[in-house]
Design a protein around this motif. Structure first.
Motif, PDB file in Angstrom:
ATOM      1  N   LEU A   1       4.848   6.245   6.395  1.00 43.72           N
ATOM      2  CA  LEU A   1       4.146   6.303   7.677  1.00 43.72           C
ATOM      3  C   LEU A   1       2.746   5.709   7.562  1.00 43.72           C
ATOM      4  CD1 LEU A   1       5.271   9.810   8.966  1.00 43.72           C
ATOM      5  CD2 LEU A   1       6.011   7.576   9.812  1.00 43.72           C
ATOM      6  N   ASP A   2       2.062   5.963   6.443  1.00 45.81           N
ATOM      7  CA  ASP A   2       0.731   5.386   6.234  1.00 45.81           C
ATOM      8  C   ASP A   2       0.798   3.865   6.192  1.00 45.81           C
ATOM      9  OD1 ASP A   2      -0.419   7.872   6.168  1.00 45.81           O
ATOM     10  OD2 ASP A   2      -0.624   7.948   3.979  1.00 45.81           O
TER      11      ASP A   2
ATOM     12  N   ASN B   1       1.471   2.588   9.680  1.00 48.61           N
ATOM     13  CA  ASN B   1       0.260   2.650  10.505  1.00 48.61           C
ATOM     14  C   ASN B   1      -0.726   1.549  10.136  1.00 48.61           C
ATOM     15  OD1 ASN B   1       0.682   4.776  12.390  1.00 48.61           O
ATOM     16  ND2 ASN B   1       0.460   6.246  10.730  1.00 48.61           N
ATOM     17  N   GLU B   2      -0.843   1.255   8.838  1.00 47.94           N
ATOM     18  CA  GLU B   2      -1.734   0.162   8.419  1.00 47.94           C
ATOM     19  C   GLU B   2      -1.233  -1.169   8.968  1.00 47.94           C
ATOM     20  OE1 GLU B   2      -3.561  -1.980   4.435  1.00 47.94           O
ATOM     21  OE2 GLU B   2      -2.637  -0.007   4.254  1.00 47.94           O
TER      22      GLU B   2
ATOM     23  N   GLY C   1       0.587  -1.505  11.593  1.00 43.96           N
ATOM     24  CA  GLY C   1       0.367  -1.430  13.038  1.00 43.96           C
ATOM     25  C   GLY C   1      -1.057  -1.781  13.416  1.00 43.96           C
ATOM     26  N   ASN C   2      -2.024  -1.308  12.627  1.00 45.94           N
ATOM     27  CA  ASN C   2      -3.417  -1.652  12.902  1.00 45.94           C
ATOM     28  C   ASN C   2      -3.662  -3.148  12.751  1.00 45.94           C
ATOM     29  OD1 ASN C   2      -4.379   0.906  13.598  1.00 45.94           O
ATOM     30  ND2 ASN C   2      -4.634   1.471  11.452  1.00 45.94           N
TER      31      ASN C   2
ATOM     32  N   PRO D   1       1.087   5.865  17.213  1.00 47.30           N
ATOM     33  CA  PRO D   1       1.229   6.178  15.781  1.00 47.30           C
ATOM     34  C   PRO D   1       2.665   5.927  15.304  1.00 47.30           C
ATOM     35  CG  PRO D   1       0.255   8.032  16.982  1.00 47.30           C
ATOM     36  CD  PRO D   1       0.688   7.016  17.999  1.00 47.30           C
ATOM     37  N   ALA D   2       2.791   5.593  14.041  1.00 49.42           N
ATOM     38  CA  ALA D   2       4.113   5.356  13.455  1.00 49.42           C
ATOM     39  C   ALA D   2       4.975   6.602  13.623  1.00 49.42           C
ATOM     40  CB  ALA D   2       3.981   5.001  11.980  1.00 49.42           C
TER      41      ALA D   2
ATOM     42  N   VAL E   1       6.666   1.351  14.907  1.00 47.61           N
ATOM     43  CA  VAL E   1       5.260   1.210  15.264  1.00 47.61           C
ATOM     44  C   VAL E   1       5.248   0.342  16.510  1.00 47.61           C
ATOM     45  CG1 VAL E   1       2.989   0.405  14.566  1.00 47.61           C
ATOM     46  CG2 VAL E   1       4.540   1.315  12.863  1.00 47.61           C
TER      47      VAL E   1
END
Length: 158
Positions: A29-30, A33-34, A36-37, A88-89, A98
């Motif tokens: 998930l981290d 999210n990275e 996705g950013n 958020p993921a 994402v």
């Protein structure tokens, strides 16, 4: 026969940590999210900013409307680029989703192209969403490798 002893304690500890790592959903998930950013940044950077002379055109009820707004904010572009946001993921079964969304009504027309308001021509699409996804894909391997190596270091692997 030779006397040979091997202490498996450290190997077992490493294997247990490695197994924990492979099952750690937070890591996945981290990373998602990275990514996705990065996707959000690429979308905002690649979304074209309108250049206006102060005249606004739009179609309502089949009629082409044209006017000059008094409000200076309506004269400046960037609304489409500012309207991207990231969810958020989210893990759904074996997949992680994402999602970057934009609720500006005309966004798909800017990206994909559209007929002119008087229906006599075609405005080419900017394809900024596709360009943004290409950027994310180009950076995918370095991001994943860096995150994975940092993650391994947490478990004592160098």
């Amino acid at each position: 026969m030779s006397d040979f002893e091997f202490d498996f304690t450290e190997f077992k500890e490493f294997a247990d940590h490695f197994d924990d790592m492979l099952n750690d959903k937070n890591f996945l998930l981290d990373v998602a999210n990275e990514l996705g950013n990065g996707m959000l940044g690429a979308l905002k950077n690649n979304t074209p900013i309108g250049q206006y002379d102060g005249t606004v055109f739009f179609v309502r009820g089949g009629k082409l409307l044209k006017f000059k707004p008094k409000d200076a904010a309506k004269k400046s572009g960037g609304h489409l680029a500012r309207s991207w946001f990231l969810s958020p993921a989210l893990q759904m079964g074996d997949e992680i989703l994402v999602e970057a969304t934009n609720n500006v009504e005309y966004g798909p027309y800017v990206n994909n192209g559209h007929r002119t308001a008087d229906h006599t021509g075609w405005v080419e699409g900017q394809f900024f969403v596709e360009a943004s996804m290409d950027e994310v894909e180009a950076n995918l391997d370095p991001i994943l490798m860096n995150r994975f190596l940092n993650y391994l270091r947490r478990f004592g692997v160098s």
